[in-house]
Design a protein around this motif. Sequence first.
Motif, short mmCIF file in Angstrom:
data_model
loop_
_atom_site.label_atom_id
_atom_site.label_comp_id
_atom_site.label_asym_id
_atom_site.label_seq_id
_atom_site.Cartn_x
_atom_site.Cartn_y
_atom_site.Cartn_z
N CYS A 1 -6.67 -23.46 81.71
CA CYS A 1 -6.41 -22.65 82.86
C CYS A 1 -5.06 -21.91 82.57
CB CYS A 1 -5.56 -23.79 84.10
SG CYS A 1 -6.65 -24.50 85.19
N GLU A 2 -4.35 -22.17 81.79
CA GLU A 2 -3.03 -20.94 81.83
C GLU A 2 -3.75 -20.94 80.74
OE1 GLU A 2 0.98 -21.04 78.86
OE2 GLU A 2 -0.18 -22.77 79.63
N LEU A 3 -4.74 -20.85 79.95
CA LEU A 3 -5.74 -19.63 78.83
C LEU A 3 -6.36 -19.32 79.17
CD1 LEU A 3 -6.52 -22.66 76.10
CD2 LEU A 3 -4.70 -20.39 75.52
N ALA A 4 -6.79 -18.83 80.65
CA ALA A 4 -8.12 -18.37 81.43
C ALA A 4 -7.64 -17.14 82.06
CB ALA A 4 -9.43 -19.20 81.69
N GLY A 5 -5.97 -17.73 82.57
CA GLY A 5 -4.94 -17.06 83.62
C GLY A 5 -5.94 -17.38 85.27
N ALA A 6 -6.02 -18.84 85.67
CA ALA A 6 -6.74 -19.00 86.47
C ALA A 6 -5.78 -20.41 87.04
CB ALA A 6 -7.99 -19.47 86.47
N GLN A 7 -5.55 -21.49 88.21
CA GLN A 7 -4.87 -22.02 88.18
C GLN A 7 -5.92 -22.79 89.43
OE1 GLN A 7 -2.33 -19.69 91.24
NE2 GLN A 7 -3.70 -18.25 91.36
N LEU A 8 -5.31 -24.51 89.31
CA LEU A 8 -6.17 -25.19 89.59
C LEU A 8 -5.14 -25.33 90.99
CD1 LEU A 8 -7.87 -27.54 89.74
CD2 LEU A 8 -5.78 -29.54 88.73
N VAL A 9 -6.34 -25.60 91.99
CA VAL A 9 -5.14 -25.67 93.54
C VAL A 9 -6.45 -27.00 94.40
CG1 VAL A 9 -5.51 -22.80 93.61
CG2 VAL A 9 -7.48 -23.89 94.20
N GLY A 10 -7.33 -27.45 93.88
CA GLY A 10 -7.44 -28.66 94.68
C GLY A 10 -8.58 -29.30 94.21
N GLY A 11 -9.38 -30.46 94.73
CA GLY A 11 -10.33 -30.98 94.16
C GLY A 11 -11.19 -32.42 94.74
N ASP A 12 -11.74 -32.80 94.08
CA ASP A 12 -11.91 -34.38 95.00
C ASP A 12 -12.16 -35.39 93.52
OD1 ASP A 12 -12.87 -35.78 97.40
OD2 ASP A 12 -15.06 -35.75 96.39
N THR A 13 -11.88 -36.49 94.57
CA THR A 13 -11.90 -37.98 93.57
C THR A 13 -13.01 -39.13 93.78
OG1 THR A 13 -9.72 -38.98 93.73
CG2 THR A 13 -9.49 -37.80 91.71
N THR A 14 -14.09 -39.74 93.23
CA THR A 14 -14.35 -40.54 93.63
C THR A 14 -14.83 -42.06 92.98
OG1 THR A 14 -16.54 -41.44 95.62
CG2 THR A 14 -17.23 -39.47 93.36
N ARG A 15 -15.26 -43.16 92.87
CA ARG A 15 -15.31 -43.75 91.79
C ARG A 15 -16.75 -43.20 91.52
NH1 ARG A 15 -14.37 -50.21 92.85
NH2 ARG A 15 -15.27 -51.36 90.97
N SER A 16 -17.04 -43.91 90.19
CA SER A 16 -18.47 -43.82 89.61
C SER A 16 -18.59 -44.51 88.17
CB SER A 16 -19.27 -42.63 89.43
OG SER A 16 -18.15 -42.08 88.50
N ARG A 17 -19.87 -44.83 87.84
CA ARG A 17 -20.18 -45.87 86.75
C ARG A 17 -19.95 -44.92 85.42
NH1 ARG A 17 -25.76 -46.33 84.46
NH2 ARG A 17 -25.45 -44.43 84.12
N ASP A 18 -20.02 -43.82 85.74
CA ASP A 18 -19.74 -42.58 84.31
C ASP A 18 -18.87 -41.83 85.05
OD1 ASP A 18 -20.94 -44.00 82.76
OD2 ASP A 18 -22.70 -43.29 83.71
N VAL A 19 -17.86 -41.08 83.97
CA VAL A 19 -17.09 -40.71 84.07
C VAL A 19 -17.95 -38.79 84.29
CG1 VAL A 19 -15.46 -38.31 82.72
CG2 VAL A 19 -14.90 -41.03 82.84
#
Length: 321
Positions: free
Chosen positions: A120-138
């Motif tokens: 994000c720093e290299l790209a000039g962007a910022q992380l503003v949110g998201g989501d998490t959940t359980r799964s078999r694989d990443v």
Amino acid sequence: MTDQPPATLAGLGEFGVVGLITRGLPLGADVRVGPGDDAAVLAPGASDLVVTTDTMVEGVHFKRDWSSGLETGRKAVAAAAADVEAMGGRPWALVVSLSAPADLPVTWLRFFRQGVLQECELAGAQLVGGDTTRSRDVVVGVTVLGRLDGPAVTRAGARPGDVVAVRGRLGWAAAGLAVLGRGFRSPRAAVAAQLAPEVPWGAGEEARAAGATAMIDVSDGLLADLGHVCAASGVAIDLDSAAFEVPDVLQTVAAATGGDPLRLVLTGGEDHALAATFAEADVPAGWRVVGRVVTPPEADTRVTVDGREWEGVGGHDHFGA
């Protein structure tokens, strides 16, 4: 007795996972509401908004045996945000969806967060949110918002007489994949390019300002991706094989694997270089001219190399055999 910190995501819990990723994020004044609510609120200002999304699946796009959490985080952001660059915009804000098994080590998650923030720093962007959940694989999904201060550069504007130019590395990630697939970790530079590509950040906006007529992110291979430009623009493209740089590391990998270094350059994906078409006088410094846009014979829009059709596949097909 001192409590030991949880070692896996199961011990950390859903809210602990979210907290670990979002705690203390650097947010600009254009973020009205950041992580912690139902959605982020952003103030884009006078710029047009560019939106794109990308997904990485364990076992398809990366392997944890090969990639650290940091490299996975960097690659996920790079792959998604490079599409904003390809429109002539600049990455601004992104949200990350992370699905993961409960026994995933917390240390992997910490490094993943670090990789996301580094890119994000290299790209000039910022992380503003998201989501998490359980799964078999990443599984990592990244949606990126970008700002665009002028007309978007699409795939549809290439004109006969334009030149084709590239910015960034070609073939490095494919060379790294070839090495890893044979159980080796050297040459290290090629392996590193596969695990976390080096996107030419800022080059998309530079190309738009210089008058690029069409542009694309090279994610599946130069021949395949320029084929999309040909189809959208109703043109053909002829590449000059002698114009490409074939660095020593690609020649080393090709020699060791019995391959052709030029094939790595022309068909290898995941470097996320940019390919664009320009009037010849408009090519910015740092871009390498590698071919020309020509009028297609009988509406046969395709990419040729040295005037001849390329033998074999032109790049990666996600649903191909």
